[in-house]
Design a protein around this motif. Sequence first.
Motif, PDB file in Angstrom:
ATOM      1  N   VAL A  19       0.723  -1.151   0.147  1.00 14.29           N
ATOM      2  CA  VAL A  19      -0.017   0.003   0.136  1.00 14.29           C
ATOM      3  C   VAL A  19       0.808   1.127   0.022  1.00 14.29           C
ATOM      4  N   GLY A  20       0.184   2.298  -0.365  1.00 15.00           N
ATOM      5  CA  GLY A  20       0.781   3.632  -0.310  1.00 15.00           C
ATOM      6  C   GLY A  20       0.366   4.655  -1.223  1.00 15.00           C
ATOM      7  N   ARG A  21       0.601   6.014  -1.177  1.00 16.99           N
ATOM      8  CA  ARG A  21      -0.165   7.053  -2.061  1.00 16.99           C
ATOM      9  C   ARG A  21       0.166   6.610  -3.476  1.00 16.99           C
ATOM     10  N   PRO A  22      -0.627   7.313  -4.486  1.00 15.45           N
ATOM     11  CA  PRO A  22      -0.613   6.869  -5.794  1.00 15.45           C
ATOM     12  C   PRO A  22       1.064   6.944  -6.405  1.00 15.45           C
ATOM     13  N   ASN A  23       1.343   6.437  -7.120  1.00 13.20           N
ATOM     14  CA  ASN A  23       2.586   6.554  -8.058  1.00 13.20           C
ATOM     15  C   ASN A  23       3.781   6.572  -7.037  1.00 13.20           C
ATOM     16  N   VAL A  24       3.845   5.883  -6.184  1.00 11.00           N
ATOM     17  CA  VAL A  24       5.077   5.519  -5.257  1.00 11.00           C
ATOM     18  C   VAL A  24       6.028   4.273  -5.705  1.00 11.00           C
ATOM     19  N   GLY A  25       5.426   3.607  -6.722  1.00 13.38           N
ATOM     20  CA  GLY A  25       6.131   2.412  -7.351  1.00 13.38           C
ATOM     21  C   GLY A  25       5.672   1.033  -6.656  1.00 13.38           C
ATOM     22  N   LYS A  26       4.503   1.065  -6.122  1.00 10.94           N
ATOM     23  CA  LYS A  26       4.156  -0.201  -5.619  1.00 10.94           C
ATOM     24  C   LYS A  26       4.075  -1.438  -6.738  1.00 10.94           C
ATOM     25  N   SER A  27       3.482  -1.009  -7.930  1.00  9.94           N
ATOM     26  CA  SER A  27       3.384  -2.069  -8.831  1.00  9.94           C
ATOM     27  C   SER A  27       4.789  -2.459  -9.611  1.00  9.94           C
ATOM     28  N   THR A  28       5.636  -1.494  -9.606  1.00  5.40           N
ATOM     29  CA  THR A  28       7.215  -1.623  -9.990  1.00  5.40           C
ATOM     30  C   THR A  28       7.908  -2.623  -9.113  1.00  5.40           C
ATOM     31  N   LEU A  29       7.548  -2.503  -7.728  1.00  4.00           N
ATOM     32  CA  LEU A  29       8.124  -3.133  -6.663  1.00  4.00           C
ATOM     33  C   LEU A  29       7.694  -4.568  -6.994  1.00  4.00           C
ATOM     34  N   LEU A  30       6.240  -4.834  -7.026  1.00  3.00           N
ATOM     35  CA  LEU A  30       5.750  -6.175  -7.280  1.00  3.00           C
ATOM     36  C   LEU A  30       6.412  -6.777  -8.544  1.00  3.00           C
TER      37      LEU A  30
END
Length: 300
Positions: A19-30
């Motif tokens: 979780v996190g605010r929009p556009n912080v890199g969550k999908s890139t991390l996954l």
Amino acid sequence: MTDHIPAADDFRCGTVAIVGRPNVGKSTLLNHILGMKLAITSRKAQTTRHRLLGIHTTDDTQFLFVDTPGFQQKHINALNKTLNKTVTQVLTEVDVVLFVIEPMKLGEADELVLKLLPKNKPVLLVVNKADLMGDKGNLLPLIQDFDLLFEFAGIIPVSAKKSLYLDELLSAIRAHLPQQPAMYAEDELTDKNERFLAAELVREKIFRLLGDEVPYSVTVEIEKFETVKNLRRIFAAIIVDKDSQKPMIIGKGGEKLKQISTEARQDMEKLFGSKVYLETWVKVKGGWADDARALKSLGF
């Protein structure tokens, strides 16, 4: 489904919310943890609209990552209310929470997510893009500020894009996962079907190739998906909110739509490991993002 993996005494398996605010890199991390592109990414906020399960299996652990939309309060319509509800719901269901922040941008949007974090389960603070900070010591003041606001189970600096310190992150997560056998076979990567993934790849190209406003009024519906031997035939409708948005997506002489389709098809061929025939067209469905019934029919 678990025949492939021996249930070792210390095998662990559990769910992990990102979780996190929009556009912080969550999908890139996954994507970098999985070692492949599963979640779509762009520089625009709320590119992710669905909860997406990414499965990462090692010899002694199966990590079930749940990628979530960025939580935000700026553009509130029925769609964004649904996305925010997804985030809060996921937080109640998982074993471990990763709260992703950036080292140089701690603001109100981060604090909104901070208020949602559960007090009754381990939350790891993941400082993404830590490579931009140079010396790890530069992170200390920021970490101390956040540590006063919430009792984190651990704080791990990473760089998702450069795949730095991801092993340390996985090790920290593993310590908090329950001891139990794997829930999925070791070659499974997600619970989503190819139809869903195809729609997401078309939508990603729209987010990447169009201006700031249009992508938020767009969704993609796969109207037909056929597999014939080593060929997938995919027919995708790009749904827009207003007539005026249609020519923006089609572009002069159909060039923009052709670029969206070509780039999406190339990504699909990589992901599915086969040839893809992709046909796209644009449809107008006024007010779809604020219509609960339309959202339901589109899979939200």
